[in-house]
Design an enzyme around this catalytic site. Structure first.
Site, PDB file in Angstrom:
ATOM      1  N   TYR A 195       0.936  -1.137  -0.020  1.00 11.80           N
ATOM      2  CA  TYR A 195       0.163   0.232  -0.002  1.00 11.80           C
ATOM      3  C   TYR A 195       0.964   1.181   0.226  1.00 11.80           C
ATOM      4  O   TYR A 195       0.706   2.221  -0.782  1.00 11.80           O
ATOM      5  CB  TYR A 195      -1.085   0.068   1.237  1.00 11.80           C
TER       6      TYR A 195
ATOM      7  N   LYS B  53       1.438   4.598  -2.853  1.00 12.58           N
ATOM      8  CA  LYS B  53       1.341   5.953  -2.343  1.00 12.58           C
ATOM      9  C   LYS B  53       2.572   6.739  -2.506  1.00 12.58           C
ATOM     10  O   LYS B  53       2.777   7.833  -3.072  1.00 12.58           O
ATOM     11  CB  LYS B  53       1.094   6.267  -0.749  1.00 12.58           C
TER      12      LYS B  53
END
Length: 261
Positions: A153, A157
């Protein structure tokens, strides 16, 4: 920036930060194009904003579907006349070790968190050129220093951070600004919708989180002042710089609590 008479597109507007941001900006006089997959939640939010005297249109769309994204932006411009601000807020999380992430989960993670903002930018660009508008990418503080089981994740980002930097330089010639907002952990249903790795248990944890309303107000502030980047996890970033090894040891203990090997 004054919000009155501005048209703002918010992706991921059906819940959490996106919903709170739409409500906040509507209260400041902006017209909203609400984008997310859940039509029922978007219709509910649009009706709420309209009932309060604001203006909002619900545009259900899967941000990973490029053709659908272009159609949604064309409809937004047709119904609202222009686009001044694009907020790339839609995202999905993943909790689990890198070694076990399944290809379908990796594909969904990258398509939502990386492809989605690119598709939205490409679709919004003609309108943003006309308005000399602004793009706000909602990243995460984890992009600056990840934690165990959050690396996939956080990696998406981190790529969004890099995209923001590149976009800022590339779009300046069109008079378009770019803001990168690295959000803190926020009290939303993100945990419920987060993808889970196989064999990962998630015990209940009590920890302080920001309210989505407070985060929404900070995003609005960052856009108003066209801040290059706002990072809301400064203590974690500072520790990663001055004592990265210590930080590693502090968080390595998390792994045993969550994984069943």
């Amino acid at each position: 920036m004054q919000w009155s008479d501005r048209v703002v597109v918010v992706t991921g507007a059906s819940s959490g930060i996106g919903r709170a941001l739409a409500q906040h900006l509507a209260g400041r006089g902006a017209a909203l194009a609400l984008m997310a997959r859940r039509r029922d939640l978007l219709d509910e939010l649009a009706a709420e904003i309209s009932a309060a005297g604001g203006k909002a249109v619900a545009l259900p769309v899967d941000i990973t579907d490029r053709q659908a994204v272009f159609q949604a932006f064309a409809e937004a411009q047709q119904r609202l006349g222009r686009v001044d601000v694009l907020v790339n807020n839609a995202g999905v999380g993943y909790f689990g070790p890198v070694e076990r992430i399944a290809e379908p989960d990796l594909d969904r993670l990258v398509r939502t968190n990386v492809y989605g903002p690119i598709f939205a930018l490409q679709a919004a660009l003609p309108a943003l050129r006309q308005s000399r508008g602004l793009v706000c990418n909602v990243s995460s503080g984890l992009s600056k220093r990840t934690l165990p089981l959050l690396a996939p994740y956080a990696g998406t980002k981190s790529m969004l951070d890099a995209l923001s930097d590149g976009m800022r330089m590339e779009l300046r010639r069109h008079g378009i600004g770019v803001v990168n907002y690295c959000a803190p952990e926020t009290e939303t249903d993100f945990d419920r919708t987060t993808l889970r790795g196989e064999g990962v248990s998630v015990p209940a944890m009590r920890r302080r989180r920001r309210s989505p309303e407070r985060v929404a107000a900070r995003i609005a502030w960052a856009i108003e002042h066209e801040r290059r980047e706002v990072v809301e996890t400064r203590s974690l970033v500072w520790m990663a710089r001055v004592a990265p090894g210590l930080l590693d040891r502090m968080f390595q203990g998390m792994v045993a609590h969550y994984l069943s090997d």
